[in-house]
Design a protein around this motif. Structure first.
Motif, PDB file in Angstrom:
ATOM      1  N   MET A 176     -27.630  36.526  11.043  1.00 47.01           N
ATOM      2  CA  MET A 176     -27.960  35.481  10.108  1.00 47.01           C
ATOM      3  C   MET A 176     -26.699  35.093   9.332  1.00 47.01           C
ATOM      4  N   ALA A 177     -26.453  33.809   9.183  1.00 47.71           N
ATOM      5  CA  ALA A 177     -25.264  33.317   8.504  1.00 47.71           C
ATOM      6  C   ALA A 177     -25.215  33.783   7.055  1.00 47.71           C
ATOM      7  N   ALA A 178     -24.007  33.868   6.538  1.00 48.41           N
ATOM      8  CA  ALA A 178     -23.782  34.198   5.130  1.00 48.41           C
ATOM      9  C   ALA A 178     -22.774  33.213   4.578  1.00 48.41           C
ATOM     10  N   TYR A 179     -22.940  32.894   3.303  1.00 51.81           N
ATOM     11  CA  TYR A 179     -22.075  31.928   2.647  1.00 51.81           C
ATOM     12  C   TYR A 179     -21.405  32.589   1.456  1.00 51.81           C
ATOM     13  N   GLY A 220     -28.164  21.474 -15.483  1.00 52.28           N
ATOM     14  CA  GLY A 220     -27.729  22.777 -15.966  1.00 52.28           C
ATOM     15  C   GLY A 220     -26.404  22.744 -16.708  1.00 52.28           C
ATOM     16  N   ASN A 221     -25.945  23.939 -17.077  1.00 45.78           N
ATOM     17  CA  ASN A 221     -24.738  24.084 -17.891  1.00 45.78           C
ATOM     18  C   ASN A 221     -23.525  24.587 -17.118  1.00 45.78           C
ATOM     19  N   TRP A 222     -23.671  24.804 -15.833  1.00 49.35           N
ATOM     20  CA  TRP A 222     -22.560  25.307 -15.038  1.00 49.35           C
ATOM     21  C   TRP A 222     -21.498  24.225 -14.937  1.00 49.35           C
ATOM     22  N   THR A 223     -20.266  24.553 -15.269  1.00 48.10           N
ATOM     23  CA  THR A 223     -19.164  23.595 -15.177  1.00 48.10           C
ATOM     24  C   THR A 223     -18.061  24.193 -14.303  1.00 48.10           C
ATOM     25  N   PRO A 224     -18.264  24.187 -13.018  1.00 45.25           N
ATOM     26  CA  PRO A 224     -17.270  24.774 -12.114  1.00 45.25           C
ATOM     27  C   PRO A 224     -15.966  23.978 -12.125  1.00 45.25           C
ATOM     28  N   ASP A 225     -14.884  24.675 -11.864  1.00 42.45           N
ATOM     29  CA  ASP A 225     -13.582  24.025 -11.756  1.00 42.45           C
ATOM     30  C   ASP A 225     -13.267  23.693 -10.305  1.00 42.45           C
ATOM     31  N   ARG A 226     -12.951  24.712  -9.536  1.00 49.85           N
ATOM     32  CA  ARG A 226     -12.612  24.527  -8.125  1.00 49.85           C
ATOM     33  C   ARG A 226     -13.641  25.290  -7.297  1.00 49.85           C
ATOM     34  N   LEU A 227     -14.441  24.575  -6.527  1.00 50.66           N
ATOM     35  CA  LEU A 227     -15.480  25.198  -5.714  1.00 50.66           C
ATOM     36  C   LEU A 227     -15.039  25.320  -4.266  1.00 50.66           C
ATOM     37  N   VAL A 228     -15.349  26.460  -3.683  1.00 48.08           N
ATOM     38  CA  VAL A 228     -15.090  26.704  -2.273  1.00 48.08           C
ATOM     39  C   VAL A 228     -16.346  27.336  -1.690  1.00 48.08           C
ATOM     40  N   VAL A 229     -16.742  26.895  -0.500  1.00 51.06           N
ATOM     41  CA  VAL A 229     -17.858  27.511   0.213  1.00 51.06           C
ATOM     42  C   VAL A 229     -17.356  27.864   1.611  1.00 51.06           C
ATOM     43  N   LEU A 230     -17.503  29.139   1.946  1.00 42.42           N
ATOM     44  CA  LEU A 230     -17.129  29.633   3.272  1.00 42.42           C
ATOM     45  C   LEU A 230     -18.390  30.052   4.005  1.00 42.42           C
ATOM     46  N   GLU A 231     -18.389  29.920   5.311  1.00 46.06           N
ATOM     47  CA  GLU A 231     -19.503  30.385   6.139  1.00 46.06           C
ATOM     48  C   GLU A 231     -19.001  31.484   7.064  1.00 46.06           C
ATOM     49  N   PHE A 232     -19.769  32.555   7.137  1.00 41.35           N
ATOM     50  CA  PHE A 232     -19.515  33.650   8.065  1.00 41.35           C
ATOM     51  C   PHE A 232     -20.780  33.870   8.891  1.00 41.35           C
ATOM     52  N   ASP A 233     -20.661  34.558   9.999  1.00 39.61           N
ATOM     53  CA  ASP A 233     -21.813  34.802  10.861  1.00 39.61           C
ATOM     54  C   ASP A 233     -22.824  35.769  10.249  1.00 39.61           C
ATOM     55  N   SER A 234     -22.371  36.611   9.296  1.00 36.79           N
ATOM     56  CA  SER A 234     -23.266  37.590   8.682  1.00 36.79           C
ATOM     57  C   SER A 234     -22.718  38.013   7.320  1.00 36.79           C
ATOM     58  N   GLU A 290      -9.206  32.654 -12.830  1.00 33.76           N
ATOM     59  CA  GLU A 290     -10.421  33.364 -13.206  1.00 33.76           C
ATOM     60  C   GLU A 290     -11.456  32.964 -12.160  1.00 33.76           C
ATOM     61  N   THR A 291     -11.882  33.928 -11.357  1.00 32.47           N
ATOM     62  CA  THR A 291     -12.662  33.603 -10.176  1.00 32.47           C
ATOM     63  C   THR A 291     -13.989  34.343 -10.142  1.00 32.47           C
ATOM     64  N   ASN A 292     -15.039  33.604  -9.805  1.00 28.53           N
ATOM     65  CA  ASN A 292     -16.354  34.177  -9.538  1.00 28.53           C
ATOM     66  C   ASN A 292     -16.628  33.994  -8.048  1.00 28.53           C
ATOM     67  N   VAL A 293     -17.122  35.056  -7.415  1.00 29.03           N
ATOM     68  CA  VAL A 293     -17.390  35.021  -5.979  1.00 29.03           C
ATOM     69  C   VAL A 293     -18.768  35.627  -5.721  1.00 29.03           C
ATOM     70  N   VAL A 294     -19.592  34.930  -4.951  1.00 25.12           N
ATOM     71  CA  VAL A 294     -20.890  35.481  -4.545  1.00 25.12           C
ATOM     72  C   VAL A 294     -21.044  35.312  -3.035  1.00 25.12           C
ATOM     73  N   ILE A 295     -21.770  36.229  -2.440  1.00 19.32           N
ATOM     74  CA  ILE A 295     -22.152  36.133  -1.034  1.00 19.32           C
ATOM     75  C   ILE A 295     -23.655  35.875  -1.009  1.00 19.32           C
ATOM     76  N   VAL A 296     -24.055  34.832  -0.284  1.00 15.91           N
ATOM     77  CA  VAL A 296     -25.464  34.465  -0.195  1.00 15.91           C
ATOM     78  C   VAL A 296     -25.882  34.515   1.265  1.00 15.91           C
ATOM     79  N   GLU A 297     -26.983  35.199   1.540  1.00 14.93           N
ATOM     80  CA  GLU A 297     -27.514  35.245   2.893  1.00 14.93           C
ATOM     81  C   GLU A 297     -28.178  33.911   3.219  1.00 14.93           C
ATOM     82  N   GLY A 298     -27.879  33.388   4.396  1.00 12.05           N
ATOM     83  CA  GLY A 298     -28.460  32.115   4.825  1.00 12.05           C
ATOM     84  C   GLY A 298     -29.876  32.278   5.353  1.00 12.05           C
ATOM     85  N   VAL A 299     -30.455  31.157   5.724  1.00 13.19           N
ATOM     86  CA  VAL A 299     -31.825  31.177   6.254  1.00 13.19           C
ATOM     87  C   VAL A 299     -31.821  30.972   7.753  1.00 13.19           C
TER      88      VAL A 299
END
Length: 95
Positions: free
Chosen positions: A1-4, A47-61, A86-95
């Motif tokens: 399952m893909a992960a982002y 919402g109140n989120w004010t991101p600066d530089r957004l990046v989205v990566l896709e991986f196979d898992s 100053e960086t925030n990073v999350v991994i999200v499982e895809g559907v």
């Protein structure tokens, strides 16, 4: 399952950030990742989120995304990027 991997970076030293950032795409690719979003224009519509530089990566898992994040060839570079942003990073499982 893909992960982002979703990254929100507030750059504190643009020159150093760009220098280090130039090495990231090759490492992402070497670990099977693909860029979906790479710092493009964005608009907050709710919402109140004010991101600066957004990046989205896709991986196979999720495992592959974690392996990239923890990889020895990325560790030093990740640390350098963390010193100039100053960086925030999350991994999200895809559907």
């Amino acid at each position: 399952m893909a992960a982002y991997v979703i990254i929100d970076a507030k750059v504190t030293d643009e020159s150093a950030f760009r220098t280090h950032l130039a090495r990231v795409p090759a490492i992402v690719k070497a670990h099977g990742g693909r860029y979906l979003v790479r710092g493009g224009a964005h608009e907050v519509i709710r919402g109140n989120w004010t991101p600066d530089r957004l990046v989205v990566l896709e991986f196979d898992s999720v495992q592959q995304a974690r392996e990239w994040q923890d990889a020895p060839d990325y560790a030093d570079l990740r640390e350098k990027l963390n010193r100039v942003s100053e960086t925030n990073v999350v991994i999200v499982e895809g559907v």
